[in-house]
Design an enzyme around this catalytic site. Structure first.
Site, mmCIF file in Angstrom:
data_model
loop_
_atom_site.group_PDB
_atom_site.id
_atom_site.type_symbol
_atom_site.label_atom_id
_atom_site.label_comp_id
_atom_site.label_asym_id
_atom_site.label_seq_id
_atom_site.Cartn_x
_atom_site.Cartn_y
_atom_site.Cartn_z
ATOM 1 N N TRP A 100 -4.276 5.008 -3.636
ATOM 2 C CA TRP A 100 -4.954 5.664 -4.843
ATOM 3 C C TRP A 100 -5.796 6.902 -4.525
ATOM 4 O O TRP A 100 -5.925 7.869 -5.339
ATOM 5 C CB TRP A 100 -6.024 4.619 -5.235
ATOM 6 C CG TRP A 100 -5.137 3.331 -6.169
ATOM 7 C CD1 TRP A 100 -5.300 2.188 -5.631
ATOM 8 C CD2 TRP A 100 -4.261 3.586 -7.191
ATOM 9 N NE1 TRP A 100 -4.310 1.516 -6.642
ATOM 10 C CE2 TRP A 100 -3.916 2.323 -7.448
ATOM 11 C CE3 TRP A 100 -3.808 4.543 -7.966
ATOM 12 C CZ2 TRP A 100 -2.980 2.058 -8.559
ATOM 13 C CZ3 TRP A 100 -2.799 4.242 -8.995
ATOM 14 C CH2 TRP A 100 -2.524 3.058 -9.341
ATOM 15 N N ASP A 171 -13.939 6.538 -6.399
ATOM 16 C CA ASP A 171 -13.274 5.506 -7.367
ATOM 17 C C ASP A 171 -13.627 4.063 -6.944
ATOM 18 O O ASP A 171 -13.382 3.538 -5.743
ATOM 19 C CB ASP A 171 -11.875 5.861 -7.026
ATOM 20 C CG ASP A 171 -10.756 4.975 -7.631
ATOM 21 O OD1 ASP A 171 -11.117 3.997 -8.182
ATOM 22 O OD2 ASP A 171 -9.611 5.298 -7.457
ATOM 23 N N LYS A 195 -9.623 -4.707 -13.222
ATOM 24 C CA LYS A 195 -9.862 -5.215 -12.250
ATOM 25 C C LYS A 195 -11.061 -6.114 -11.983
ATOM 26 O O LYS A 195 -11.017 -7.492 -11.945
ATOM 27 C CB LYS A 195 -9.743 -4.395 -10.940
ATOM 28 C CG LYS A 195 -8.479 -3.903 -10.625
ATOM 29 C CD LYS A 195 -8.252 -2.418 -10.192
ATOM 30 C CE LYS A 195 -6.745 -2.329 -10.224
ATOM 31 N NZ LYS A 195 -6.496 -0.885 -9.822
#
Ligand SMILES: *Cc1c(COP(=O)(O)O)cnc(C)c1O
Length: 362
Positions: A100, A171, A195
């Site tokens: 990511w 993030d 999530k």
């Protein structure tokens, strides 16, 4: 049969929240309408989004000089929005601690190829550690981007790097609300909801108020944070239903005792799984012990065929979504806030039985 959902995302939601959604599904607070059917301009929805923001502010202890924005497009859209909004005339430094982080860098690099630099990269050791940041002069950077928890690789920062002369952007998609962070260490925090928060379709951005609004004329309206600040996240239709469910998750978290309590519960769950892995002769964790994630825990048998067999048999026994990410292989158990301890207890029992059956236990 009980189903234990170890999905990395969209992920398990608290049963109590799903029941509440079910109770209110046809008529939200006696309105005769579902929360899905409410106008985003209605006072009923106004209350939902305001309550959601306030609950999140309480949970994360968000200072008044930070905005909370409810956006769409996933964390992946933020990979572009962040440099557009925060990159002024200096550079952006990216830590590549997993897939990511790499994507975040690549997107920023596509937009600003001359001003995006990688300042740490754990690719050489397969992202089994968090790489150390080496920069000579902080003042050359508008911001430094990190991923607090690497969902795919199963690593996490247990100490947040601090900077005095540049901003930290994080993030937090896969560990927001499961670790107790000091918001003032960050210029901007973002997370996709699917999530550790709520349903897919909502992205949360927490940004310090003095950082935005300066590049506005060059940013597409929908990617400009200023748009959402001015409209209180109601410039266009927001993801109303995910916001409503997320609000219920925030209330559930507050009732349970907030983030410190969650952290304690997550530590208990993760410790049980990590200790089972380390005590076994079959399973190993690919991640360096200093950097192990509490929310995403990969493990392998060392034999890809046996890994496959484990995943298949586990699924038959009600343990679903344990297959590791296609880039890593093996298994991965995601133990987000809503995942109960009983599910981990059941999993470790299954793991021990599997090890016995395969004749590999001592
Ligand atoms: C899942 C994930 C993303 C991507 O999120 P989308 O909302 O699907 O764009 C980005 N970063 C991290 C750390 C993630 O876990």
């Amino acid at each position: 049969m009980t189903c234990w959902n170890f999905s990395a995302g969209p992920a398990v939601l608290p049963t109590a929240v799903l029941k509440k959604v079910q109770d209110e599904l046809l008529s939200y607070q006696g309105s005769g309408m579902s929360a899905m059917e409410l106008s985003h301009r209605s006072s009923l929805f106004q209350h939902i989004i305001t309550d959601a923001e306030n609950a999140l502010r309480t949970l994360m202890n968000i200072p008044d000089n930070y905005h909370v924005l409810f956006l769409q497009g996933g964390a992946s859209t933020q990979f572009a929005s962040i440099p557009m909004n925060l990159l002024k005339d200096k550079k952006a430094g990216y830590v590549i601690s997993g897939m990511w982080g790499k994507k975040a860098f690549e997107e920023a690099n596509k937009l600003f190829p001359d001003r995006t630099v990688v300042i740490a990269d754990s690719t050489p050791n397969n992202h089994t550690e968090i790489p150390e940041i080496h920069i000579e002069n902080e003042t050359e950077f508008d911001y430094i981007h990190i991923t607090t928890n690497n969902t795919i690789e199963g690593t996490a920062y247990h100490t947040i790097p601090k900077f005095k002369q540049t901003l930290l952007v994080a993030d937090m998609s896969s560990n927001i609300l499961s670790a107790d962070y000091d918001i003032s260490d960050f210029g901007l925090i973002y997370a996709g909801a699917q999530k550790n928060i709520g349903p897919a379709g909502l992205t949360i951005v927490i940004v310090r108020e003095d950082l935005i609004g300066k590049n506005s004329e060059h940013i597409p309206t929908m990617l400009d944070y200023q748009t959402y600040v001015k409209s209180k996240s109601l410039y266009n239709t927001p993801s109303t239903f995910p916001i409503y469910v997320s609000k219920l998750v925030f209330d559930w978290l507050l009732e349970l005792g907030g983030v410190p309590k969650m952290l304690e519960m997550n530590q208990e769950k993760a410790t049980l799984l990590y200790s089972t892995i380390s005590e076994s002769n079959l399973y190993t964790s690919p991640v360096h012990p200093d950097f192990r994630s509490l929310t995403n825990i990969p493990f392998v048998t060392g034999d890809t065929e046996l890994d496959k067999k484990f995943v298949t048999e586990a699924e038959k026994a009600g343990f679903v979504n344990l297959k590791g990410h296609r880039s890593v292989g093996g298994m991965r158990a995601s133990l987000y806030n809503a995942f109960p301890l009983e599910g981990v207890q059941a999993l470790v029992t299954f793991m021990k039985e599997f090890e016995q059956r395969e004749g590999l236990a001592t």
